[in-house]
Design a protein around this motif. Structure first.
Motif, PDB file in Angstrom:
ATOM      1  N   HIS A 151       0.828  -1.203   0.000  1.00 22.87           N
ATOM      2  CA  HIS A 151       0.000   0.000   0.000  1.00 22.87           C
ATOM      3  C   HIS A 151       0.868   1.262   0.000  1.00 22.87           C
ATOM      4  CE1 HIS A 151      -3.359   2.607   0.674  1.00 22.87           C
ATOM      5  NE2 HIS A 151      -2.877   3.042   1.829  1.00 22.87           N
ATOM      6  N   GLN A 152       0.524   2.198  -0.905  1.00 22.18           N
ATOM      7  CA  GLN A 152       1.204   3.479  -1.102  1.00 22.18           C
ATOM      8  C   GLN A 152       2.554   3.352  -1.807  1.00 22.18           C
ATOM      9  OE1 GLN A 152       1.027   5.439   2.868  1.00 22.18           O
ATOM     10  NE2 GLN A 152      -0.297   6.929   1.853  1.00 22.18           N
ATOM     11  N   PHE A 153       2.891   2.167  -2.298  1.00 18.90           N
ATOM     12  CA  PHE A 153       4.118   1.989  -3.065  1.00 18.90           C
ATOM     13  C   PHE A 153       3.759   1.640  -4.508  1.00 18.90           C
ATOM     14  CE2 PHE A 153       5.635   1.567   1.193  1.00 18.90           C
ATOM     15  CZ  PHE A 153       6.952   2.015   1.169  1.00 18.90           C
ATOM     16  N   SER A 154       4.613   2.067  -5.432  1.00 20.02           N
ATOM     17  CA  SER A 154       4.392   1.757  -6.843  1.00 20.02           C
ATOM     18  C   SER A 154       5.676   1.984  -7.625  1.00 20.02           C
ATOM     19  CB  SER A 154       3.261   2.622  -7.412  1.00 20.02           C
ATOM     20  OG  SER A 154       2.939   2.219  -8.729  1.00 20.02           O
ATOM     21  N   GLN A 155       5.641   1.629  -8.907  1.00 18.63           N
ATOM     22  CA  GLN A 155       6.786   1.863  -9.791  1.00 18.63           C
ATOM     23  C   GLN A 155       7.019   3.357  -9.925  1.00 18.63           C
ATOM     24  OE1 GLN A 155       6.702  -0.309 -13.531  1.00 18.63           O
ATOM     25  NE2 GLN A 155       7.869   1.302 -14.550  1.00 18.63           N
ATOM     26  N   SER A 156       8.279   3.791  -9.775  1.00 18.59           N
ATOM     27  CA  SER A 156       8.569   5.227  -9.739  1.00 18.59           C
ATOM     28  C   SER A 156       9.375   5.709 -10.936  1.00 18.59           C
ATOM     29  CB  SER A 156       9.326   5.559  -8.449  1.00 18.59           C
ATOM     30  OG  SER A 156      10.542   4.844  -8.380  1.00 18.59           O
ATOM     31  N   GLY A 157       9.595   4.865 -11.911  1.00 20.10           N
ATOM     32  CA  GLY A 157      10.382   5.274 -13.075  1.00 20.10           C
ATOM     33  C   GLY A 157      10.371   4.193 -14.131  1.00 20.10           C
ATOM     34  N   ASN A 158      11.109   4.427 -15.186  1.00 18.99           N
ATOM     35  CA  ASN A 158      11.156   3.461 -16.278  1.00 18.99           C
ATOM     36  C   ASN A 158      11.925   2.206 -15.874  1.00 18.99           C
ATOM     37  OD1 ASN A 158       9.759   5.224 -18.009  1.00 18.99           O
ATOM     38  ND2 ASN A 158      11.668   6.219 -18.646  1.00 18.99           N
ATOM     39  N   VAL A 159      11.437   1.074 -16.357  1.00 13.85           N
ATOM     40  CA  VAL A 159      12.132  -0.200 -16.135  1.00 13.85           C
ATOM     41  C   VAL A 159      13.443  -0.195 -16.922  1.00 13.85           C
ATOM     42  CG1 VAL A 159      12.021  -2.688 -16.528  1.00 13.85           C
ATOM     43  CG2 VAL A 159       9.991  -1.455 -15.727  1.00 13.85           C
ATOM     44  N   ILE A 160      14.510  -0.695 -16.289  1.00  6.65           N
ATOM     45  CA  ILE A 160      15.814  -0.780 -16.950  1.00  6.65           C
ATOM     46  C   ILE A 160      16.098  -2.239 -17.255  1.00  6.65           C
ATOM     47  CG2 ILE A 160      18.287  -0.341 -16.734  1.00  6.65           C
ATOM     48  CD1 ILE A 160      17.598   1.886 -14.749  1.00  6.65           C
ATOM     49  N   LEU A 161      16.328  -2.538 -18.542  1.00  5.73           N
ATOM     50  CA  LEU A 161      16.679  -3.887 -18.978  1.00  5.73           C
ATOM     51  C   LEU A 161      18.109  -3.876 -19.515  1.00  5.73           C
ATOM     52  CD1 LEU A 161      13.415  -4.844 -20.942  1.00  5.73           C
ATOM     53  CD2 LEU A 161      13.993  -5.399 -18.581  1.00  5.73           C
ATOM     54  N   ASN A 162      18.899  -4.833 -19.065  1.00  7.20           N
ATOM     55  CA  ASN A 162      20.287  -4.926 -19.523  1.00  7.20           C
ATOM     56  C   ASN A 162      20.612  -6.377 -19.889  1.00  7.20           C
ATOM     57  OD1 ASN A 162      22.937  -4.267 -20.111  1.00  7.20           O
ATOM     58  ND2 ASN A 162      23.613  -4.566 -18.000  1.00  7.20           N
ATOM     59  N   PRO A 163      20.731  -6.655 -21.202  1.00  3.48           N
ATOM     60  CA  PRO A 163      20.616  -5.736 -22.336  1.00  3.48           C
ATOM     61  C   PRO A 163      19.155  -5.416 -22.640  1.00  3.48           C
ATOM     62  CG  PRO A 163      20.939  -7.953 -23.128  1.00  3.48           C
ATOM     63  CD  PRO A 163      21.057  -8.045 -21.629  1.00  3.48           C
ATOM     64  N   ALA A 164      18.936  -4.381 -23.425  1.00  4.22           N
ATOM     65  CA  ALA A 164      17.579  -3.997 -23.804  1.00  4.22           C
ATOM     66  C   ALA A 164      17.116  -4.691 -25.076  1.00  4.22           C
ATOM     67  CB  ALA A 164      17.492  -2.479 -23.982  1.00  4.22           C
ATOM     68  N   TYR A 165      18.064  -5.334 -25.786  1.00  3.49           N
ATOM     69  CA  TYR A 165      17.739  -5.982 -27.057  1.00  3.49           C
ATOM     70  C   TYR A 165      18.315  -7.392 -27.085  1.00  3.49           C
ATOM     71  CZ  TYR A 165      16.578  -1.298 -28.779  1.00  3.49           C
ATOM     72  OH  TYR A 165      16.018  -0.051 -28.951  1.00  3.49           O
ATOM     73  N   VAL A 166      17.732  -8.238 -27.945  1.00  5.03           N
ATOM     74  CA  VAL A 166      18.277  -9.561 -28.210  1.00  5.03           C
ATOM     75  C   VAL A 166      18.538  -9.692 -29.709  1.00  5.03           C
ATOM     76  CG1 VAL A 166      17.185 -10.741 -26.281  1.00  5.03           C
ATOM     77  CG2 VAL A 166      15.972 -10.559 -28.447  1.00  5.03           C
ATOM     78  N   ILE A 167      19.437 -10.598 -30.048  1.00  8.88           N
ATOM     79  CA  ILE A 167      19.722 -10.903 -31.447  1.00  8.88           C
ATOM     80  C   ILE A 167      19.037 -12.222 -31.776  1.00  8.88           C
ATOM     81  CG2 ILE A 167      21.497 -11.326 -33.174  1.00  8.88           C
ATOM     82  CD1 ILE A 167      21.528  -8.503 -32.020  1.00  8.88           C
TER      83      ILE A 167
END
Length: 315
Positions: A151-167
């Motif tokens: 309660h009263q907590f939530s996501q506060s910014g953009n999700v960071i993925l490392n790496p952000a892409y796959v081949i």
């Protein structure tokens, strides 16, 4: 109904007879099930040593019927066991031909089987493949979440993925349809702090497609949220004729929730409130609704006061 009365000696004889009958049946069943039989089971194909220079697509199902030599017990258990077994099929020869004959790999396949369960044949025995140009593509990773916050907590910014892409690497007709690659589901309950974890990417469903890497580091910023109210100036849009328009009031109160760590820095410059004069010119509105055109991603609008404003057009 007549009741047959047996003497103690007769009862012993009847009991002995049925005991011998049951033992005889059990002995017969045991003998029958101990014999060797040929029977068919469904088998899943797992491909290995796939061609690196040729993209391929199987023209048949990924399961075949395998003929197995085994005891009656093993045949019985195979019928009771619903899950199909699996075998590894070597695709190395697809570098120079378009089909695989399973029977040519029997000795290799049977080395991993028990002596009593040797495979003697397959239906179908020949697997055919369609070939196309191989393509390499870079696509973004898509995070799949099922996160519940305290309660009263939530996501506060953009999700960071490392790496952000796959081949991804495979046949062009398959690769062209793939726009993102999903992760396994991130599941958590009662979260009250930033999430830092490593997730596995969803597996490849086609045997002729490869993905690299197989895992991704995930950071989900989490913060406590609280309410804040600011007075935001109202901006008029679509005043094409530059009419002299007065609006009342010229500011609105915007109440929103924001991350506690960003409470002090979040001010009216982060927001933009607008009213559209076209609503009066084209649709005859008597009052203009306020729209929050710009706001930080970590903020959630709770209410706007007032939601509509009055205006006067001077002629």
């Amino acid at each position: 109904m007549a009741i047959i009365k047996l003497s103690a000696t007769e009862r012993r004889r009847v009991s002995a007879f049925f005991t011998c009958l049951v033992l005889a049946v059990l002995a017969w069943v045991f003998t029958v099930l101990s014999n060797t039989y040929s029977y068919t089971i469904k088998t899943v194909l797992n491909f290995k040593n796939t061609p690196q220079k040729r993209a391929f697509h199987s023209l048949q199902s990924d399961t075949v019927n395998a003929t197995v030599n085994g005891t009656g017990w093993e045949m019985l258990f195979s019928k009771l066991h619903k899950e199909a077994g699996s075998i590894s099929v070597d695709l190395r020869s697809l570098e120079y031909k378009s089909y695989i004959v399973l029977s040519t790999q029997l000795s290799q396949i049977n080395t991993k089987k028990e002596v009593e369960q040797q495979i003697t044949g397959f239906n179908p025995d020949t697997l055919y493949f369609d070939f196309s140009n191989r393509k390499v593509k870079r696509v973004p990773i898509q995070l799949v979440t099922a996160v519940k916050y305290k309660h009263q907590f939530s996501q506060s910014g953009n999700v960071i993925l490392n790496p952000a892409y796959v081949i991804i690497n495979g046949p062009a007709n398959i690769i062209d349809k793939i726009q993102t690659w999903k992760t396994d589901t991130l599941e958590s309950d009662s979260i009250s702090e930033t999430i830092n974890t490593r997730l596995t990417l969803q597996p490849v469903r086609e045997g002729n497609v490869s993905v690299f890497p197989k895992t991704v580091e995930v950071t989900v910023p989490v913060d406590e949220y609280t309410e804040k109210t600011l007075e935001i100036p109202v901006k008029m849009i679509n005043n094409y004729n530059y009419d002299d328009v007065k609006i009342f009031p010229q500011k609105v109160k915007v109440t929103f929730t924001t991350a506690l760590s960003r409470y002090a820095q979040t001010d009216e410059d982060f927001f933009e409130a607008t009213v559209d004069l076209d609503l009066w010119r084209k649709h005859g509105y008597k009052v203009l609704p306020v729209v929050i055109f710009k706001s930080p991603s970590y903020c959630k609008i709770v209410k706007i006061e007032p939601q509509n404003i009055d205006f006067i057009v001077k002629k």
